[in-house]
Design a protein around this motif. Structure first.
Motif, PDB file in Angstrom:
ATOM      1  N   THR A 105       3.431   9.590  -8.564  1.00  0.00           N
ATOM      2  CA  THR A 105       4.324   9.981  -9.666  1.00  0.00           C
ATOM      3  C   THR A 105       3.798   9.526 -11.010  1.00  0.00           C
ATOM      4  O   THR A 105       4.414   9.784 -12.060  1.00  0.00           O
ATOM      5  N   THR A 106       2.715   8.809 -11.009  1.00  0.00           N
ATOM      6  CA  THR A 106       2.165   8.271 -12.249  1.00  0.00           C
ATOM      7  C   THR A 106       0.984   9.158 -12.687  1.00  0.00           C
ATOM      8  O   THR A 106       0.145   9.551 -11.872  1.00  0.00           O
ATOM      9  N   PRO A 107       0.963   9.414 -14.059  1.00  0.00           N
ATOM     10  CA  PRO A 107      -0.179  10.213 -14.565  1.00  0.00           C
ATOM     11  C   PRO A 107      -1.491   9.484 -14.293  1.00  0.00           C
ATOM     12  O   PRO A 107      -1.513   8.245 -14.155  1.00  0.00           O
ATOM     13  N   LYS A 108      -2.543  10.200 -14.309  1.00  0.00           N
ATOM     14  CA  LYS A 108      -3.832   9.665 -13.936  1.00  0.00           C
ATOM     15  C   LYS A 108      -4.328   8.655 -14.947  1.00  0.00           C
ATOM     16  O   LYS A 108      -4.955   7.671 -14.588  1.00  0.00           O
ATOM     17  N   GLU A 109      -4.053   8.907 -16.252  1.00  0.00           N
ATOM     18  CA  GLU A 109      -4.522   7.963 -17.255  1.00  0.00           C
ATOM     19  C   GLU A 109      -3.767   6.630 -17.198  1.00  0.00           C
ATOM     20  O   GLU A 109      -4.233   5.631 -17.689  1.00  0.00           O
ATOM     21  N   GLN A 110      -2.587   6.644 -16.586  1.00  0.00           N
ATOM     22  CA  GLN A 110      -1.793   5.395 -16.494  1.00  0.00           C
ATOM     23  C   GLN A 110      -1.942   4.701 -15.125  1.00  0.00           C
ATOM     24  O   GLN A 110      -1.430   3.607 -14.903  1.00  0.00           O
ATOM     25  N   GLN A 111      -2.626   5.340 -14.225  1.00  0.00           N
ATOM     26  CA  GLN A 111      -2.724   4.772 -12.874  1.00  0.00           C
ATOM     27  C   GLN A 111      -3.485   3.429 -12.861  1.00  0.00           C
ATOM     28  O   GLN A 111      -3.137   2.523 -12.106  1.00  0.00           O
ATOM     29  N   LYS A 112      -4.493   3.338 -13.693  1.00  0.00           N
ATOM     30  CA  LYS A 112      -5.273   2.108 -13.722  1.00  0.00           C
ATOM     31  C   LYS A 112      -4.404   0.930 -14.152  1.00  0.00           C
ATOM     32  O   LYS A 112      -4.432  -0.146 -13.570  1.00  0.00           O
ATOM     33  N   GLU A 113      -3.559   1.152 -15.132  1.00  0.00           N
ATOM     34  CA  GLU A 113      -2.669   0.074 -15.619  1.00  0.00           C
ATOM     35  C   GLU A 113      -1.606  -0.242 -14.576  1.00  0.00           C
ATOM     36  O   GLU A 113      -1.269  -1.401 -14.332  1.00  0.00           O
ATOM     37  N   VAL A 114      -1.106   0.809 -13.948  1.00  0.00           N
ATOM     38  CA  VAL A 114      -0.077   0.577 -12.920  1.00  0.00           C
ATOM     39  C   VAL A 114      -0.656  -0.191 -11.733  1.00  0.00           C
ATOM     40  O   VAL A 114      -0.024  -1.101 -11.187  1.00  0.00           O
ATOM     41  N   ILE A 115      -1.898   0.194 -11.354  1.00  0.00           N
ATOM     42  CA  ILE A 115      -2.549  -0.532 -10.228  1.00  0.00           C
ATOM     43  C   ILE A 115      -2.724  -2.001 -10.573  1.00  0.00           C
ATOM     44  O   ILE A 115      -2.503  -2.895  -9.750  1.00  0.00           O
ATOM     45  N   LYS A 116      -3.109  -2.266 -11.802  1.00  0.00           N
ATOM     46  CA  LYS A 116      -3.286  -3.644 -12.223  1.00  0.00           C
ATOM     47  C   LYS A 116      -1.966  -4.416 -12.135  1.00  0.00           C
ATOM     48  O   LYS A 116      -1.891  -5.546 -11.658  1.00  0.00           O
ATOM     49  N   GLN A 117      -0.889  -3.774 -12.604  1.00  0.00           N
ATOM     50  CA  GLN A 117       0.425  -4.444 -12.567  1.00  0.00           C
ATOM     51  C   GLN A 117       0.879  -4.679 -11.138  1.00  0.00           C
ATOM     52  O   GLN A 117       1.444  -5.733 -10.809  1.00  0.00           O
ATOM     53  N   LEU A 118       0.605  -3.629 -10.322  1.00  0.00           N
ATOM     54  CA  LEU A 118       0.997  -3.810  -8.916  1.00  0.00           C
ATOM     55  C   LEU A 118       0.210  -4.946  -8.255  1.00  0.00           C
ATOM     56  O   LEU A 118       0.766  -5.727  -7.443  1.00  0.00           O
ATOM     57  N   LYS A 119      -1.072  -5.079  -8.573  1.00  0.00           N
ATOM     58  CA  LYS A 119      -1.872  -6.182  -8.011  1.00  0.00           C
ATOM     59  C   LYS A 119      -1.336  -7.535  -8.480  1.00  0.00           C
ATOM     60  O   LYS A 119      -1.243  -8.486  -7.706  1.00  0.00           O
ATOM     61  N   LYS A 163       0.843  -1.217   0.000  1.00  0.00           N
ATOM     62  CA  LYS A 163       0.000   0.000   0.000  1.00  0.00           C
ATOM     63  C   LYS A 163       0.864   1.246   0.000  1.00  0.00           C
ATOM     64  O   LYS A 163       0.577   2.219  -0.726  1.00  0.00           O
ATOM     65  N   ARG A 164       1.927   1.282   0.790  1.00  0.00           N
ATOM     66  CA  ARG A 164       2.787   2.460   0.794  1.00  0.00           C
ATOM     67  C   ARG A 164       3.483   2.635  -0.577  1.00  0.00           C
ATOM     68  O   ARG A 164       3.622   3.749  -1.098  1.00  0.00           O
ATOM     69  N   TYR A 165       3.959   1.451  -1.082  1.00  0.00           N
ATOM     70  CA  TYR A 165       4.614   1.509  -2.398  1.00  0.00           C
ATOM     71  C   TYR A 165       3.628   1.959  -3.469  1.00  0.00           C
ATOM     72  O   TYR A 165       3.965   2.765  -4.375  1.00  0.00           O
ATOM     73  N   LYS A 166       2.373   1.537  -3.420  1.00  0.00           N
ATOM     74  CA  LYS A 166       1.344   1.904  -4.394  1.00  0.00           C
ATOM     75  C   LYS A 166       1.044   3.406  -4.321  1.00  0.00           C
ATOM     76  O   LYS A 166       0.901   4.103  -5.349  1.00  0.00           O
ATOM     77  N   ALA A 167       0.985   3.893  -3.089  1.00  0.00           N
ATOM     78  CA  ALA A 167       0.700   5.335  -2.942  1.00  0.00           C
ATOM     79  C   ALA A 167       1.821   6.168  -3.540  1.00  0.00           C
ATOM     80  O   ALA A 167       1.591   7.182  -4.217  1.00  0.00           O
ATOM     81  N   GLN A 168       3.062   5.703  -3.266  1.00  0.00           N
ATOM     82  CA  GLN A 168       4.219   6.428  -3.817  1.00  0.00           C
ATOM     83  C   GLN A 168       4.214   6.386  -5.345  1.00  0.00           C
ATOM     84  O   GLN A 168       4.489   7.412  -6.011  1.00  0.00           O
TER      85      GLN A 168
END
Length: 500
Positions: A319-333, A310-315
């Motif tokens: 720094t990630t643009p909003k349009e890329q956050q969904k993809e980054v969240i998926k990768q992090l999951k 969770k801390r790493y995800k928040a960090q």
């Protein structure tokens, strides 16, 4: 013996401490203490039985010796009574023979005197007849001579009478002297003969006494040998009973020790089996607790990683643009899921390895423990057996040594007894020879003194040893059949025919 059992007891205690048998160990220790107390009690009982038997043997031996001493004393007392009776009999024989000799001497003197008186009377009668015949013959011869005066004839007749009387008186005196010499010589011969007979009788009495003493000595020696044999038999029998009791006690003690040892081995084996079974029953519970512990550690690790994610995800989202956050969240999951899955697999593998390792270690340790326990029990049994064999060997050696010592004592006692009997027999032979010699010397001196006295009285030794013409009374003093005659004596030949 007690030290060896105590050492074995310590080994057993150490073995049970190493095995850690749990609650049963206290009961086993108490049982071993009870066995040790039983050994002590058995030893005391055996010692008491042995002391009782040895005391009984001692009492029996004392009673045996007392009976033998009493029997020997009775024999000696009987010997003394026999010798006293024999001495009394000999003394009575001596007195009886002395009376018989005195009576026979008086009777012989009386009969010789009577015979001589008869001879003198016959001589006087014959002398008177001859005197009368001579007187008548002289008268006739003188009466025929008428040339001679009557007075001269009377004087001649008186002279012839006086000459005849004088000659008769001389002849009578010579006859009386000859009779006295004869009776003295015969009485002297009688006394000498009776003295020799008395000496022979004393020699026979002495031989009888010595023969009786020799017979008694042989009887005493035979009884001593008999007593030695009886004592020897009793000693061997008592030693055999003591040895038999000791052997029975050792066998009983060894049987008890082996029985207790086997019971102890069976108990140790059963306790070990019970311990291993308990370990096997307790194994699943222990593994479950370890599994729960591992899973708890896994859950805590998962919580920690989730917080870190969770801390790493928040960090990252900052720094990630909003349009890329969904993809980054998926990768992090996906990354989170992969790591948690890998971590779960690692923990599951750890649990499986733990189960497999624990089971292997348990089986291996039980096998090693069983093997070590079996070896230890066998070592204890071998040590006990070796000690019992050593103890039996020592006991047998002791019995053999005691048996040899008893045989040596019996042999030495027999040798001393035989030496004593030989010494007594040799001493008796010396005393017998000495008494016979002294008796012979005494008789010789008495006979020499008698002969010297006879010579001093005017008798020659040859005249004393000549055969008497008298019939002496026999040993019993009887004169039956005795014909005392002076027909050939000096008194009867004192006047040859025609001497007048």
């Amino acid at each position: 013996m007690f030290c060896a059992r105590f050492a074995l007891f310590e080994v057993k205690v150490e073995l049970e401490l190493e095995l850690d048998l749990g609650p049963g160990w206290a009961g086993g220790l108490e049982e071993m203490h009870e066995q040790m107390s039983g050994y002590k009690r058995m030893r005391r009982e055996h010692q008491a039985h042995l002391v009782k038997l040895e005391e009984k043997c001692k009492v029996d031996m004392e009673a045996h010796k007392t009976a033998l001493d009493k029997e020997y004393d009775t024999l000696l007392h009987n010997f003394t009574r026999e010798l006293d009776r024999l001495e009394t009999k000999h003394q009575q024989d001596v007195e009886r023979r002395a009376k018989q000799t005195s009576a026979a001497e008086k009777k012989l003197h009386k009969e010789i005197t009577q015979k001589q008186e008869g001879d003198r009377k016959a001589y006087d009668l014959n002398r008177k007849k001859e005197y009368k015949a001579n007187k008548e013959r002289w008268k006739r011869e003188l009466s025929m001579d008428d040339s001679t005066p009557k007075r001269q004839r009377d004087l001649t007749l008186q002279s012839q009478k006086d000459t005849l009387k004088q000659h008769e008186a001389q002849e009578e005196q010579r006859m009386l002297q000859a009779q006295k010499q004869y009776i003295d010589l015969e009485m002297r011969k009688f006394k000498r003969k009776r003295m020799i007979m008395q000496h022979e009788h004393e020699d026979q009495q002495l031989r009888d006494e010595l023969s009786k003493k020799e017979q008694q000595l042989q009887q005493a020696h035979a009884m001593l040998l008999k007593h030695h044999e009886k004592t020897q038999e009793l000693e061997y029998r008592q030693q055999k009973s003591v040895h038999q009791l000791r052997e029975e006690q050792i066998n009983k003690q060894h049987d008890t020790e082996l029985h207790n040892q086997k019971d102890y081995m069976d108990r140790i084996k059963k306790e070990l089996v019970r311990k291993h079974a308990l370990e096997l029953r307790q194994q699943p519970k222990s593994l479950k607790q370890k599994e729960l512990l591992i899973r708890k550690q896994f859950r805590e690790t998962c919580k920690t990683q989730t917080k870190q994610y969770k801390r790493y995800k928040a960090q990252v989202l900052q720094t990630t643009p909003k349009e890329q956050q969904k993809e980054v969240i998926k990768q992090l999951k996906e990354e989170k899921h992969r790591k948690l899955t890998l971590l779960g697999e690692q923990y599951e593998q750890s649990i499986a390895d733990m189960f497999q390792s624990q089971s292997y270690k348990l089986d291996e340790s039980q096998v090693i423990e069983c093997q070590r326990t079996h070896e230890q029990l066998e070592y204890e049994l071998e040590m006990l057996t070796a000690y019992q064999n050593k103890n039996k060997k020592q006991a047998q050696e002791q019995r053999d040594r005691e048996r040899r010592e008893l045989e040596n004592r019996v042999s030495v006692r027999r040798g001393l007894l035989e030496n004593k009997m030989d010494a007594e027999l040799q001493q008796f032979n010396q005393e017998r020879a000495e008494r016979l010699r002294m008796k012979h010397e005494k008789h010789t001196k008495e006979l020499e003194a008698f002969d010297n006295e006879s010579i001093s009285l005017g008798f020659s030794t040859l005249s004393l040893i000549e055969v008497s013409r008298e019939a002496y009374p026999d040993e019993e003093g009887s004169l039956s059949g005795s014909m005392i005659s002076l027909a050939h004596s000096n008194s009867s030949t004192s006047f040859p025919a025609g001497s007048l």
